[in-house]
Design a protein around this motif. Structure first.
Motif, mmCIF file in Angstrom:
data_model
loop_
_atom_site.group_PDB
_atom_site.id
_atom_site.type_symbol
_atom_site.label_atom_id
_atom_site.label_comp_id
_atom_site.label_asym_id
_atom_site.label_seq_id
_atom_site.Cartn_x
_atom_site.Cartn_y
_atom_site.Cartn_z
ATOM 1 N N GLU A 173 0.977 -1.114 -0.090
ATOM 2 C CA GLU A 173 -0.033 0.050 0.063
ATOM 3 C C GLU A 173 0.893 1.253 -0.109
ATOM 4 N N THR A 174 0.424 2.269 -0.661
ATOM 5 C CA THR A 174 1.046 3.496 -0.678
ATOM 6 C C THR A 174 0.451 4.699 0.124
ATOM 7 N N CYS A 175 1.425 5.500 0.879
ATOM 8 C CA CYS A 175 0.858 6.698 1.431
ATOM 9 C C CYS A 175 2.075 8.005 1.236
ATOM 10 N N MET A 176 1.302 9.037 0.882
ATOM 11 C CA MET A 176 2.312 10.154 0.658
ATOM 12 C C MET A 176 2.107 11.194 1.674
ATOM 13 N N THR A 177 2.985 12.103 2.089
ATOM 14 C CA THR A 177 2.483 13.260 2.741
ATOM 15 C C THR A 177 3.589 14.343 2.492
ATOM 16 N N CYS A 222 -5.351 9.978 6.243
ATOM 17 C CA CYS A 222 -4.600 9.702 7.296
ATOM 18 C C CYS A 222 -4.443 11.199 7.827
ATOM 19 N N SER A 223 -5.032 11.530 9.009
ATOM 20 C CA SER A 223 -5.059 12.679 9.775
ATOM 21 C C SER A 223 -4.847 12.810 11.119
ATOM 22 N N GLY A 224 -4.123 13.013 12.003
ATOM 23 C CA GLY A 224 -4.023 13.030 13.379
ATOM 24 C C GLY A 224 -3.193 14.247 13.939
ATOM 25 N N GLY A 225 -2.436 13.936 14.881
ATOM 26 C CA GLY A 225 -1.454 15.177 15.412
ATOM 27 C C GLY A 225 -0.577 14.541 16.472
ATOM 28 N N HIS A 258 -2.129 14.062 6.227
ATOM 29 C CA HIS A 258 -1.985 15.593 6.430
ATOM 30 C C HIS A 258 -2.574 15.830 7.804
ATOM 31 N N ASN A 259 -1.876 16.066 8.830
ATOM 32 C CA ASN A 259 -2.226 16.120 10.099
ATOM 33 C C ASN A 259 -2.995 17.520 10.389
ATOM 34 N N ILE A 260 -3.957 17.356 11.242
ATOM 35 C CA ILE A 260 -4.401 18.834 11.906
ATOM 36 C C ILE A 260 -3.545 19.228 12.973
ATOM 37 N N ARG A 302 -5.639 23.413 6.150
ATOM 38 C CA ARG A 302 -5.573 21.985 6.336
ATOM 39 C C ARG A 302 -6.788 21.428 6.259
ATOM 40 N N LEU A 303 -7.813 22.045 6.463
ATOM 41 C CA LEU A 303 -9.202 21.382 6.433
ATOM 42 C C LEU A 303 -9.417 21.201 4.612
ATOM 43 N N VAL A 304 -8.869 22.260 4.147
ATOM 44 C CA VAL A 304 -9.237 22.326 2.711
ATOM 45 C C VAL A 304 -8.470 21.089 1.955
ATOM 46 N N THR A 305 -7.296 20.946 2.247
ATOM 47 C CA THR A 305 -6.488 19.805 1.658
ATOM 48 C C THR A 305 -6.871 18.448 2.145
ATOM 49 N N LEU A 306 -7.692 18.102 3.513
ATOM 50 C CA LEU A 306 -8.246 16.829 3.558
ATOM 51 C C LEU A 306 -9.521 16.815 3.007
#
Ligand code: SAM
Ligand code: DTB
Ligand code: SF4
Length: 332
Positions: A127-131, A189-192, A153-155, A174-178
């Motif tokens: 599986e792939t993930c990018m940030t 994938c978003s957390g903090g 992309h984390n909040i 950040r919310l716009v990117t999400l």
């Protein structure tokens, strides 16, 4: 019985944090057992594909050009070098490969190489993930078309605390990117980060902001701040060691994340290197079911495969297989 809700109030989330520890753990573990294989933890491996020299001023980050961390800025890695690192991660048993870049956002000239990296890693059966920072609608669609499985992309923290940590882009950015990622069909994938000198109320606000998104992120990384000398927060922690997050409060945060986002994978992310086995075991009991493996996160040390294998053996935990079936033909 434990269906996902998007109408959580801050008061409800604060009440969960206030529960006696055993009651909180019991509720989180019950939800965890109901929704996931009980003793499986998903393994992801990180690679920094573009390190340092970032124009953003995130107070925790040694890759920011404004940090005095001594980290050398590097160029984007070659596709071939990324493939080699991915093959090693696969051999080590990882099911997801997460590629991170120290960018405010990817530039158009970077996209062809990024697309090749996604396709190549998928072709290996991972599986792939990018940030890569902020994404506009078009970039999200390009990555979705390439077959990207997850975008991180984390909040990072509560909307109130956010402004004390980052000034170069807003919580709403950040919310716009999400939203762009969600609309493109890529898993979010978003957390903090916990332990940045925030209050309990901020931890409530942080989880609340995630829990009331139109759809919960499929993956929620909970990082414990890795204090790096030369960063604003690393220096603060060195000066006031008592500001370090209490382990029980960290476990409570994981447990509340599990309860309010019952169908999301909760990742025990940065900070494991300096965490005791007992604390990590409590986090798994609280419902964390994913970790980053290997000796390195992006630029800082991680627990390492030997330590993790020993911990898994002690706990009777086994690696989870890939959640998303990778269609090999789709990645030409
Ligand atoms: N530059 C991109 C961005 O920030 O969107 C992607 C990479 S960035 C390093 C990914 C995430 O790592 C950050 O949002 C933050 O939550 C986490 N992170 C960075 N430095 C950290 C540290 N010292 N301790 C804990 N988490 C950290
Ligand atoms: C996330 O939430 N944690 C990871 C990943 N997403 C990209 C990054 C942690 C970075 C820790 C600091 C470093 O190693 O540079
Ligand atoms: Fe740049 Fe990401 Fe670090 Fe912020 S967290 S300074 S955006 S690399």
């Amino acid at each position: 019985m434990f269906d996902a809700r998007n109408d959580w109030t801050r008061e409800e989330i604060a009440a969960l944090f206030d529960l006696p520890f055993n009651d909180l753990m019991f509720e989180a573990q019950s939800i965890h057992r109901n929704n996931f294989p009980r003793n499986e933890v998903q393994l992801s491996t990180l690679l920094s594909i573009k390190t340092g020299g970032c124009p953003e001023d995130c107070g925790y980050c040694n890759q920011s050009a404004s940090a005095e961390s001594g980290l050398k800025a590097e160029k984007l890695m070659s596709v071939q070098a990324v493939m080699q690192a991915a093959a090693q991660a696969k051999d080590a048993g990882s099911s997801r490969f997460c590629m991170g870049a120290a960018w405010r956002n990817p530039k158009e000239r970077d996209m062809p190489a990024i697309v090749q990296m996604v396709k190549g890693v998928r072709q290996m059966g991972m599986e792939t993930c990018m940030t890569l920072g902020m994404l506009d609608e078009k970039q999200a669609k390009t990555l979705a078309d390439a077959g990207l499985d997850y975008y991180n992309h984390n909040i990072d923290t509560s909307p109130e605390h956010y402004e004390k940590v980052i000034t170069t882009r807003t919580f709403d950015d950040r919310l716009v990117t999400l939203e762009n990622v969600r609309n493109s069909g890529i898993n979010v994938c978003s957390g903090g980060i916990v332990g940045m000198g925030e209050t309990r109320e901020d931890r409530v606000g942080f989880l609340h902001a995630l829990a009331v998104l139109p759809a919960h992120p499929q993956s929620v990384p909970i990082n414990a701040l890795v204090p790096v000398k030369g960063t604003v927060l690393g220096n603060m922690l060195a000066d006031t060691p008592l500001a370090k997050i209490d382990e029980i409060e960290f476990v409570r945060t994981v447990a509340v994340a599990r309860i309010v986002m019952p169908e999301s994978m909760v990742r025990l992310s940065a900070g494991r290197e300096s965490m005791s086995d007992s604390c990590q075991a409590l986090c798994f009991m609280a419902g964390a079911n994913s970790i980053f493996t290997g000796d390195k996160l992006l630029t800082t040390a991680n627990a390492g495969d030997n330590a993790d294998a020993a911990l898994f053996a002690k706990l009777g935990v086994v690696p989870m297989q890939a959640e998303v079936k990778v269609e090999m033909e789709a990645a030409e």
